[in-house]
Structures are given as C-alpha cells and as structure tokens.
Motif scaffolding. Structure first.
Motif, mmCIF file in Angstrom:
data_model
loop_
_atom_site.group_PDB
_atom_site.id
_atom_site.type_symbol
_atom_site.label_atom_id
_atom_site.label_comp_id
_atom_site.label_asym_id
_atom_site.label_seq_id
_atom_site.Cartn_x
_atom_site.Cartn_y
_atom_site.Cartn_z
ATOM 1 N N THR A 85 0.808 -1.209 0.000
ATOM 2 C CA THR A 85 0.000 0.000 0.000
ATOM 3 C C THR A 85 0.848 1.269 0.000
ATOM 4 O O THR A 85 1.907 1.294 0.630
ATOM 5 C CB THR A 85 -0.924 0.012 1.238
ATOM 6 O OG1 THR A 85 -1.509 1.314 1.391
ATOM 7 C CG2 THR A 85 -0.154 -0.315 2.504
ATOM 8 N N PHE A 87 -0.378 3.946 1.374
ATOM 9 C CA PHE A 87 -0.932 4.715 2.491
ATOM 10 C C PHE A 87 -0.651 3.966 3.783
ATOM 11 O O PHE A 87 -1.456 3.163 4.257
ATOM 12 C CB PHE A 87 -2.436 4.928 2.287
ATOM 13 C CG PHE A 87 -3.035 5.946 3.226
ATOM 14 C CD1 PHE A 87 -2.665 7.278 3.154
ATOM 15 C CD2 PHE A 87 -3.962 5.569 4.181
ATOM 16 C CE1 PHE A 87 -3.219 8.228 4.019
ATOM 17 C CE2 PHE A 87 -4.520 6.502 5.053
ATOM 18 C CZ PHE A 87 -4.147 7.829 4.969
ATOM 19 N N VAL A 108 -5.534 2.153 -2.294
ATOM 20 C CA VAL A 108 -6.344 1.739 -1.143
ATOM 21 C C VAL A 108 -7.815 2.067 -1.369
ATOM 22 O O VAL A 108 -8.190 2.719 -2.345
ATOM 23 C CB VAL A 108 -5.844 2.422 0.151
ATOM 24 C CG1 VAL A 108 -4.423 1.979 0.457
ATOM 25 C CG2 VAL A 108 -5.919 3.940 0.037
ATOM 26 N N TYR A 113 -9.453 2.582 4.226
ATOM 27 C CA TYR A 113 -8.060 3.011 4.058
ATOM 28 C C TYR A 113 -7.121 1.827 3.825
ATOM 29 O O TYR A 113 -5.909 2.014 3.739
ATOM 30 C CB TYR A 113 -7.549 3.838 5.245
ATOM 31 C CG TYR A 113 -8.524 4.839 5.819
ATOM 32 C CD1 TYR A 113 -9.235 5.712 5.007
ATOM 33 C CD2 TYR A 113 -8.727 4.936 7.193
ATOM 34 C CE1 TYR A 113 -10.123 6.631 5.539
ATOM 35 C CE2 TYR A 113 -9.612 5.864 7.734
ATOM 36 C CZ TYR A 113 -10.308 6.704 6.900
ATOM 37 O OH TYR A 113 -11.185 7.618 7.435
ATOM 38 N N ASN A 114 -7.663 0.631 3.728
ATOM 39 C CA ASN A 114 -6.843 -0.559 3.508
ATOM 40 C C ASN A 114 -6.633 -0.811 2.016
ATOM 41 O O ASN A 114 -7.380 -0.318 1.162
ATOM 42 C CB ASN A 114 -7.506 -1.787 4.138
ATOM 43 C CG ASN A 114 -7.243 -1.881 5.623
ATOM 44 O OD1 ASN A 114 -6.190 -1.451 6.105
ATOM 45 N ND2 ASN A 114 -8.181 -2.446 6.373
ATOM 46 N N PRO A 283 -14.632 6.660 10.415
ATOM 47 C CA PRO A 283 -14.068 5.415 9.882
ATOM 48 C C PRO A 283 -15.136 4.342 9.756
ATOM 49 O O PRO A 283 -16.052 4.262 10.571
ATOM 50 C CB PRO A 283 -13.004 5.027 10.923
ATOM 51 C CG PRO A 283 -13.395 5.754 12.162
ATOM 52 C CD PRO A 283 -14.061 7.016 11.727
ATOM 53 N N ARG A 299 -12.324 11.326 7.763
ATOM 54 C CA ARG A 299 -12.097 12.175 6.603
ATOM 55 C C ARG A 299 -12.917 13.437 6.808
ATOM 56 O O ARG A 299 -14.056 13.363 7.278
ATOM 57 C CB ARG A 299 -12.514 11.467 5.314
ATOM 58 C CG ARG A 299 -11.686 10.241 5.001
ATOM 59 C CD ARG A 299 -12.163 9.553 3.733
ATOM 60 N NE ARG A 299 -12.007 10.420 2.561
ATOM 61 C CZ ARG A 299 -12.324 10.042 1.317
ATOM 62 N NH1 ARG A 299 -12.814 8.814 1.098
ATOM 63 N NH2 ARG A 299 -12.165 10.875 0.300
ATOM 64 N N SER A 324 1.574 10.502 0.507
ATOM 65 C CA SER A 324 1.517 9.111 0.070
ATOM 66 C C SER A 324 2.928 8.590 -0.212
ATOM 67 O O SER A 324 3.780 9.326 -0.723
ATOM 68 C CB SER A 324 0.649 9.026 -1.188
ATOM 69 O OG SER A 324 0.359 7.698 -1.527
ATOM 70 N N SER A 344 -5.294 7.184 -2.316
ATOM 71 C CA SER A 344 -4.290 7.480 -1.293
ATOM 72 C C SER A 344 -3.974 8.977 -1.261
ATOM 73 O O SER A 344 -3.879 9.581 -0.187
ATOM 74 C CB SER A 344 -3.017 6.676 -1.550
ATOM 75 O OG SER A 344 -2.023 6.977 -0.603
ATOM 76 N N LEU A 347 -6.752 10.875 0.394
ATOM 77 C CA LEU A 347 -6.760 10.670 1.841
ATOM 78 C C LEU A 347 -5.719 11.543 2.535
ATOM 79 O O LEU A 347 -5.971 12.060 3.632
ATOM 80 C CB LEU A 347 -6.511 9.200 2.163
ATOM 81 C CG LEU A 347 -7.623 8.218 1.783
ATOM 82 C CD1 LEU A 347 -7.203 6.784 2.074
ATOM 83 C CD2 LEU A 347 -8.922 8.544 2.507
ATOM 84 N N THR A 348 -4.567 11.709 1.911
ATOM 85 C CA THR A 348 -3.524 12.516 2.555
ATOM 86 C C THR A 348 -3.962 13.965 2.752
ATOM 87 O O THR A 348 -3.396 14.677 3.581
ATOM 88 C CB THR A 348 -2.213 12.497 1.740
ATOM 89 O OG1 THR A 348 -2.435 13.080 0.451
ATOM 90 C CG2 THR A 348 -1.681 11.088 1.595
ATOM 91 N N VAL A 351 -7.567 13.192 5.795
ATOM 92 C CA VAL A 351 -7.641 12.406 7.027
ATOM 93 C C VAL A 351 -7.158 13.203 8.238
ATOM 94 O O VAL A 351 -6.242 14.028 8.134
ATOM 95 C CB VAL A 351 -6.829 11.099 6.923
ATOM 96 C CG1 VAL A 351 -7.471 10.142 5.936
ATOM 97 C CG2 VAL A 351 -5.372 11.372 6.550
#
Length: 379
Positions: A85, A87, A108, A113-114, A283, A299, A324, A344, A347-348, A351
């Motif tokens: 990943t 992330f 991801v 987030y996985n 989450p 998020r 990332s 990813s 998300l950066t 999050v």
C-alpha cells in the motif's frame, strides 16, 4: 486557552492501571540480571502465540525489524517485486528496498483506508515474490479476496499488523486474528500501540516450523549454533525487560481494545448529535471485522484549518499520513507520479486522527466534538 491540552494519546493514565504489576515484573528481571533472550522473552512468545492462535511467535527489536526479518525469511531480494500500500507508515515500504526488492504500489479503499484487493490482483506479475497488506489503524484488510491467488502462484503473504493486534475478521466462516492468515505476521510494540512496551519491540508470527526456525536464526546474525553462521542476519532481539512488561500488559489487551471500541462508538453518536455528517466521514468498520481502533481517523473538509482550530481549543489531532509513500522523495526512483494513486493521495489531504485511548473520558470527547461543531457551524 484555559483548559488543559488534550493529547492524542495519554500514556500516563494507562500506566497508573498497571503500575504495581509492571514494577514487580521489572524488579524480577533486574534481580535475575538476565537481559537478552531469556525466560521472559520465551514466555511472552508462547503467551502471544496462544493469544493469536498461531503456531509460532518470535520476538525481535521492533516492528520495522519484524518486516525486514519476514522478507529475509521468504528470500525476497533483488529482482523481486513486493506489492503493498502507498498509504501506511514508511517502514512498510523501506523494508522492501532494504532487501533489494522493488515496491509495487496498489491503491487503497476510500472507506477503510486498507489496500484494495482488486488493485493487488491487477499488479501481480511473474516477478511478484510477496504481498504486504497493512491492517491500517486497527482494521483487517480483505485478505481472502487475493490470498487464494497468492497461494496458487507461490507468492508470500506478509501481514503488517503493527497497528492491529487483537483485530479479527471472519474468513471462510472462521474468526481469524490479524497475523494468522499469511505465512508471516509482523507486530510492533512501540509504546503508543494498543499493546505497547516501554521502548521498541516487535514480533514475527510464522505459519510453519521452517519459517520460524529461519526467523530465529536471522534475528541473531544468522546463527543457529553460537559463533557459527549459516547466513548474514541481523542483531534484532526483544530484551527481557520489554518482554516482562508486555507479559503484564497482554492480559489487559482485550479490555483496552473494547474500551477503544466504546470511544469510537461515542464519537459516532456525538457526530450525529452535532449534525456533522455533511462535513466529516467517520471510519468504516466492515462487516465481519472487529476494528480495534489503534487510531480514530476521520475524513473531513478543510482538514488543516480544522486541525488548527482544534489546537487553538487545546485538542491535539494528528495527520496519518500527510504524503503518500509513492510520492516520497526517497522513492522517486520507482517512477511514480502524482495521480497514480488517487485514493491514497486524496486521503492525505482529508484524514485527521482524533484523540483516542482506552482512558479517554466522555466529557473529553464532548469537548473534541463541540470544538469541531464550532468550526463547521460557526457557533
């Protein structure tokens, strides 16, 4: 600002709960004057293997070393590719480059987030030697969606469980703990982890006698018999003091994980009460998973401004992760560019990790969410 700063994690409260037990265990080690690979390490390895339901557990110096030992035990090296990943914490990828292999990133999922199982399957090539999924923030990835393909092709599965000790997932009708599905599982006992020691520490779980023997040799310079070396290994041993501390803490882990889950549920209720659904996404806990909330990562809109507002109100929030891994300068040689991992990268920018630890009080959570509501609603 008159109120005391609320940290993202308060170790002192947890210490008070196990102070006397821990001091007794430390004194026992000091009296023995046995500090490296002694009876406490051996007992903790057995205790943790029993808790996880795995055949073998081998202590090492850190979660980073656990990953490195895992790849070495699987003979991953130059010319090999390892899918993982973008992330995650840096060590997930740095260990791949340390053994001379090439990291291959799979994007991801936006809710958990996985790592995305479909992205993993799409990136398998004849050079793929292993896959490292990360059970991020305390929730297991959907391993069952790509594990059969890995086994068909002889590709190793190394679970990065640094943030997920005690997390479970129902796979093929059975409850499986993080670290027991792949050939190898890797754990960290960094102090802020759900099961943390008072320094660095790690553990490698193995699904076979052969892998376990290899890891045990590699952690002591590749030596099976003292001063005789079959290969070049590491100096990576869990010390007696840390093992003794972890033996005290392990019986409390399930209680602490459940307390974290209660904190997460309180956040969900408070978000609804303050009408924050338009601005934040809590989450997601996937069906069949038991999330143990190492971090509580939302998020949110205007993330950086919200973080600053919370700081002004005495609330500590953190960003995991601000860049990332495929865009980190040290990995530029891999040839990735902005836009290659869109989830990813998004998300950066969105999050934010809110305070979470077993001893977090309801009124402190109310303070956090009220400050968030003040920011978004302008009240």
């Amino acid at each position: 600002m008159s109120e005391k700063v609320l940290p993202s994690f308060d170790l002192t409260r947890n210490w008070e709960r196990v102070r006397e037990e821990t001091l007794t265990a430390i004194r026992k080690v000091l009296e023995s004057q046995h500090f490296i690979l002694g009876p406490e390490v051996e007992a903790f390895e057995k205790d943790l293997a029993s808790y996880l339901g795995t055949l073998h557990a081998t202590g090492c110096a850190s979660g980073t070393d656990a990953l490195l030992l895992a790849l070495m035990a699987l003979d991953v090296g130059p010319g090999d590719e390892v899918i993982t990943t973008p992330f995650s914490f840096f060590a997930t990828v740095s260990c791949i480059t340390r053994v001379g292999a090439t990291p291959v990133f799979a994007d991801v999922e936006p809710g958990t987030y996985n790592i995305d199982p479909e992205a993993v399957l799409a990136r398998i090539t004849p050079k793929t030697k292993a896959v490292i999924p990360v059970h991020l923030f305390g929730q297991m990835a959907r391993l069952e969606e790509f594990t059969p393909r890995l086994r068909e092709q002889g590709i190793g599965l190394v679970e990065d469980c640094a943030q997920a000790i005690g997390a479970t997932r129902i796979i093929d009708g059975k409850v499986r703990r993080a670290g027991t599905v792949g050939e190898i599982g890797c754990f960290s006992f960094f102090p802020t982890k759900n099961l943390g020691c008072f320094g660095d520490g790690g553990m490698v779980t193995a699904s076979s006698d052969e892998l376990e023997a290899r890891v045990r040799s590699l952690r002591v310079h590749g030596s099976g018999k003292q001063y005789f070396h079959d290969e070049i290994g590491l100096n990576s041993r869990l010390d007696e003091l840390q093992a003794a501390i972890l033996r005290v803490r392990l019986p409390h882990l399930e209680t602490w994980n459940e307390e974290r889950r209660l904190v997460a549920e309180r956040y969900r209720i408070l978000f609804a009460e303050h009408d924050l659904d338009e601005w934040i996404m809590p989450p997601i806990e996937e069906k069949g998973n038991r999330h143990i909330f190492h971090q509580y990562v939302i998020r949110c809109r205007s993330r950086d401004q919200l973080k600053d507002h919370l700081a002004q109100r005495g609330v500590t929030a953190r960003v995991y992760y601000p860049l990332s891994l495929h865009l980190q300068p040290c990995f530029s040689f891999l040839g990735y560019s902005k836009g290659d991992m869109p989830v990813s990268e998004t998300l950066t920018e969105e999050v934010l990790a809110l305070p979470i630890f077993p001893e977090l009080r309801p009124e402190e959570q109310e303070r956090v969410v009220e400050a968030m509501a003040e920011f978004y609603h302008g009240k």
